[in-house]
Design a protein around this motif. Structure first.
Motif, PDB file in Angstrom:
ATOM      1  N   ALA A   1       3.194  -2.891  15.009  1.00  0.00           N
ATOM      2  CA  ALA A   1       4.165  -2.133  14.203  1.00  0.00           C
ATOM      3  C   ALA A   1       5.095  -1.338  15.113  1.00  0.00           C
ATOM      4  O   ALA A   1       6.320  -1.343  14.939  1.00  0.00           O
TER       5      ALA A   1
ATOM      6  N   GLY B   1      -1.284  -5.262  13.236  1.00  0.00           N
ATOM      7  CA  GLY B   1      -1.871  -4.054  13.804  1.00  0.00           C
ATOM      8  C   GLY B   1      -0.837  -2.975  14.074  1.00  0.00           C
ATOM      9  O   GLY B   1       0.366  -3.232  14.129  1.00  0.00           O
TER      10      GLY B   1
ATOM     11  N   LYS C   1       0.816  -1.236   0.000  1.00  0.00           N
ATOM     12  CA  LYS C   1       0.000   0.000   0.000  1.00  0.00           C
ATOM     13  C   LYS C   1       0.841   1.275   0.000  1.00  0.00           C
ATOM     14  O   LYS C   1       0.581   2.179  -0.783  1.00  0.00           O
TER      15      LYS C   1
ATOM     16  N   TYR D   1     -12.997   5.785  10.105  1.00  0.00           N
ATOM     17  CA  TYR D   1     -11.853   6.194  10.943  1.00  0.00           C
ATOM     18  C   TYR D   1     -12.096   5.831  12.402  1.00  0.00           C
ATOM     19  O   TYR D   1     -13.228   5.565  12.819  1.00  0.00           O
ATOM     20  N   GLY D   2     -11.022   5.885  13.187  1.00  0.00           N
ATOM     21  CA  GLY D   2     -11.142   5.758  14.641  1.00  0.00           C
ATOM     22  C   GLY D   2     -11.721   7.055  15.189  1.00  0.00           C
ATOM     23  O   GLY D   2     -11.205   8.146  14.896  1.00  0.00           O
TER      24      GLY D   2
ATOM     25  N   ASN E   1      -9.338  10.229  14.729  1.00  0.00           N
ATOM     26  CA  ASN E   1      -7.907  10.066  14.942  1.00  0.00           C
ATOM     27  C   ASN E   1      -7.225  10.026  13.571  1.00  0.00           C
ATOM     28  O   ASN E   1      -7.533   9.180  12.734  1.00  0.00           O
TER      29      ASN E   1
HETATM   30  C1  UD1 Z   1      -5.764   3.636  11.806  1.00  0.00           C
HETATM   31  C2  UD1 Z   1      -6.192   3.930  13.252  1.00  0.00           C
HETATM   32  C3  UD1 Z   1      -7.468   4.767  13.219  1.00  0.00           C
HETATM   33  C4  UD1 Z   1      -7.232   6.044  12.445  1.00  0.00           C
HETATM   34  C5  UD1 Z   1      -6.708   5.722  11.039  1.00  0.00           C
HETATM   35  C6  UD1 Z   1      -6.283   7.004  10.351  1.00  0.00           C
HETATM   36  C7  UD1 Z   1      -5.500   2.036  14.624  1.00  0.00           C
HETATM   37  C8  UD1 Z   1      -5.939   0.821  15.307  1.00  0.00           C
HETATM   38  N1  UD1 Z   1      -6.427   2.701  13.940  1.00  0.00           N
HETATM   39  O1  UD1 Z   1      -6.772   2.838  11.234  1.00  0.00           O
HETATM   40  O2  UD1 Z   1      -7.856   5.084  14.560  1.00  0.00           O
HETATM   41  O3  UD1 Z   1      -8.439   6.784  12.373  1.00  0.00           O
HETATM   42  O4  UD1 Z   1      -5.577   4.852  11.099  1.00  0.00           O
HETATM   43  O5  UD1 Z   1      -5.993   6.766   9.011  1.00  0.00           O
HETATM   44  O6  UD1 Z   1      -4.339   2.392  14.681  1.00  0.00           O
HETATM   45  N2  UD1 Z   1       0.512  -0.821   9.821  1.00  0.00           N
HETATM   46  C9  UD1 Z   1       1.682  -1.499  10.097  1.00  0.00           C
HETATM   47  N3  UD1 Z   1       1.600  -2.771  10.573  1.00  0.00           N
HETATM   48  C10 UD1 Z   1       0.410  -3.397  10.792  1.00  0.00           C
HETATM   49  C11 UD1 Z   1      -0.780  -2.693  10.523  1.00  0.00           C
HETATM   50  C12 UD1 Z   1      -0.692  -1.404  10.037  1.00  0.00           C
HETATM   51  O7  UD1 Z   1       2.764  -0.975   9.922  1.00  0.00           O
HETATM   52  O8  UD1 Z   1       0.421  -4.553  11.219  1.00  0.00           O
HETATM   53  C13 UD1 Z   1       0.604   0.524   9.227  1.00  0.00           C
HETATM   54  C14 UD1 Z   1      -0.077   0.597   7.858  1.00  0.00           C
HETATM   55  O9  UD1 Z   1       0.848   0.307   6.827  1.00  0.00           O
HETATM   56  C15 UD1 Z   1      -0.587   2.026   7.794  1.00  0.00           C
HETATM   57  C16 UD1 Z   1      -0.801   2.390   9.272  1.00  0.00           C
HETATM   58  O10 UD1 Z   1      -0.090   1.447  10.036  1.00  0.00           O
HETATM   59  O11 UD1 Z   1       0.354   2.873   7.209  1.00  0.00           O
HETATM   60  C17 UD1 Z   1      -2.272   2.388   9.645  1.00  0.00           C
HETATM   61  O12 UD1 Z   1      -2.792   1.083   9.472  1.00  0.00           O
HETATM   62  P1  UD1 Z   1      -4.219   0.810   8.843  1.00  0.00           P
HETATM   63  O13 UD1 Z   1      -4.425  -0.655   8.816  1.00  0.00           O
HETATM   64  O14 UD1 Z   1      -4.387   1.538   7.598  1.00  0.00           O
HETATM   65  O15 UD1 Z   1      -5.144   1.421   9.991  1.00  0.00           O
HETATM   66  P2  UD1 Z   1      -6.593   2.063   9.832  1.00  0.00           P
HETATM   67  O16 UD1 Z   1      -7.603   0.995   9.834  1.00  0.00           O
HETATM   68  O17 UD1 Z   1      -6.597   2.992   8.703  1.00  0.00           O
END
Ligand code: UD1
Ligand code: MG
Length: 460
Positions: free
Chosen positions: A83, A79, A25, A139-140, A173
């Motif tokens: 990360a 999650g 992504k 979103y959160g 958030n």
């Molecule tokens: C997340 C937030 C949400 C917020 C939103 C904003 C959490 C639980 N939720 O949700 O509150 O409103 O972003 O856009 O944090 N990532 C990793 N490793 C993982 C999973 C994710 O590095 O295992 C990275 C993804 O590459 C991404 C970022 O973390 O860049 C956010 O992850 P994503 O899965 O897109 O979270 P959202 O569901 O968008």
């Protein structure tokens, strides 16, 4: 400038399954630049110290990071919390750390700096960036206690079972935070998994229980807030990014006849008083000098234009066009084309790996490949360099002030000296000395009475 400069973690190891893509992504481009690079750029310009990007082993993101950016591998857990834990070795307990999301490409550097300032001046354990200006769906949501303090973040990617008051909350958030290192790690270790994921946002209720102060920094900047989870989000982000790029160039002196039809990559440079006509696409490392007129309907990919260059309706790739030259309409300049000062490459002309000298002209219907065309030379209509013998490419050299007749073919390797001519329709297979006329075609003969005879033979 921030002081002291915080370490910035960028979470970029998400699976991003909703992109439905083989490409990770955060490597999806926004105006020609990978999402994660936009975030890195904002972190840098916002005053980051070290930048550490959390990546997934083998997905190619670590290899794509710009020089000076470190990476930490997320080898286990899913999650945003997992990360951050993957990068725990980069978090100093006594210091502050900022966390940004790799899928939040348009966050502005000013906002990164403001978040850090807000965090430091509040003396908070955690500060999160929020907005109430975006469609909050998915979103959160930021849930606050009656006193206004941040209580918890509730995810709304799935809405079933989510209470009405949560769905009615507009404040979201953004996914950008500042933390005290030890508070973050302590809390994160205690966050339990939700549907197989450890949520970074799980730390907020824990910090609150422990009486640690949480601050929120709200912004009204919609484009800074958009997170990309699907290609629909990507369309939205691309539109905002494109508008930013167009506005930056407009303020720097570029005229846009039809700004909504311009497509300009983030790294493109354009000089003042250049006019971009409708339908212009400028990609990659393209540089356009001042006072040019580009378009309508022209694509430049990694091309360099000097000053006052005119290029209507053309397609240029990895080539240079020097001051005062003109190209097109309907020209195709391929890699290695170098069009000299005041030269002209005209209609339905293709040029590849060739230098067209200063003031030289190739006005109509020609293919010039692996050639040098000297200063002031005029290439007649429909000239072709036969540069390929089926096995190898060979060069054609035309000297200075040469005049070639229409429909000349140059069977390379071949040299034509300065001031020489070629006769129309010639297939030039041998060198033409300076000042000579090369004629290489059959003399015309006329068969008298042919029409009448043909009619007689075909009968009444
Ligand atoms: C997340 C937030 C949400 C917020 C939103 C904003 C959490 C639980 N939720 O949700 O509150 O409103 O972003 O856009 O944090 N990532 C990793 N490793 C993982 C999973 C994710 O590095 O295992 C990275 C993804 O590459 C991404 C970022 O973390 O860049 C956010 O992850 P994503 O899965 O897109 O979270 P959202 O569901 O968008
Ligand atoms: Mg996201």
């Amino acid at each position: 400038m921030l002081d002291p400069k915080p370490t910035v973690l960028i979470m970029a190891a998400g699976r991003g399954t909703r992109m439905r893509s083989a490409l990770p992504k955060v490597l999806h481009p926004v105006c020609g630049r990978a999402m994660v690079e936009w975030v890195i750029e904002a972190a840098r310009a916002g005053g980051a110290g070290r930048i550490v990007c959390v990546t997934r082993p083998g997905d190619g993101v670590a290899e794509a990071l710009p020089h000076g950016v470190e990476s930490a591998e997320q080898q286990q857990g899913e999650g945003t919390g997992a990360a951050v834990l993957a990068a725990r070795g980069h978090i100093e307990p006594g210091a502050g750390v900022m966390i940004l999301s790799g899928d939040n490409p348009l966050i502005r550097s000013e906002l990164v700096a403001a978040l850090w300032d807000a965090h430091r001046s509040a003396g908070a354990a955690a500060t999160l960036l929020t907005t109430s200006e975006l469609d909050p769906a998915g979103y959160g949501r930021v849930m606050r206690a009656p006193g206004g303090q941040v209580e918890r973040i509730v995810e709304t990617k799935r809405v079933d079972g989510v209470p009405r008051e949560v769905l009615a909350t507009r404040e979201i958030n953004i996914g950008a935070y500042a933390f005290r290192g030890d508070d973050l790690i302590e809390a994160l270790d205690a966050v339990s998994e939700t549907e197989g994921e450890r949520y970074l946002t799980g730390v907020f209720p824990l910090l609150r229980e422990r009486g640690r102060p949480i601050a929120a920094h709200a912004t009204a900047d919609v484009s800074s807030a958009i997170g990309v989870n699907t290609r629909l989000d990507l369309i939205q982000v691309e539109r905002h990014a494109q508008r930013r790029i167009v506005e930056r160039h407009a303020l720097a002196g570029v005229t846009f006849i039809s700004p909504q039809t311009a497509s300009i990559d983030a790294g493109v440079e354009i000089g003042a008083d250049t006019v971009l006509e409708p339908g212009v696409t400028l990609r990659g490392a393209t540089r356009v000098g001042g006072g040019c007129r580009v378009g309508p309907q022209t694509t430049l990919i990694d091309a360099t234009l000097g000053e006052r260059v005119v290029v209507p309706h053309s397609y240029l790739v990895e080539c240079a066009v020097r001051d005062g030259a003109s190209v097109g309409p309907f020209a195709y300049l391929r890699p290695g084309a170098d069009v000299g000062e005041r030269a002209k490459v005209g209609t339905f002309v293709e040029v590849k790996n060739s230098a067209i000298g200063a003031g030289a002209k190739v006005p109509h219907l020609s293919y010039i490949g692996d050639a040098e065309v000297g200063e002031g030379t005029n290439v007649g209509a429909g000239n072709i360099t036969a540069n390929y013998d089926g096995r190898m490419k060979h060069r054609t050299t035309l000297g200075k002030r040469v005049r070639t007749g229409v429909h000349t073919s140059f069977v390379a390797p071949v040299d034509v000296g300065d001031d020489a001519y070629t006769a129309a329709g010639s297939v030039i297979t041998g060198d033409v000395p300076a000042g000579a006329l090369g004629v290489a075609r059959n003399r015309q003969r006329n068969i008298e009475g042919y029409a009448k005879r043909a009619q007689e033979e075909s009968g009444p």
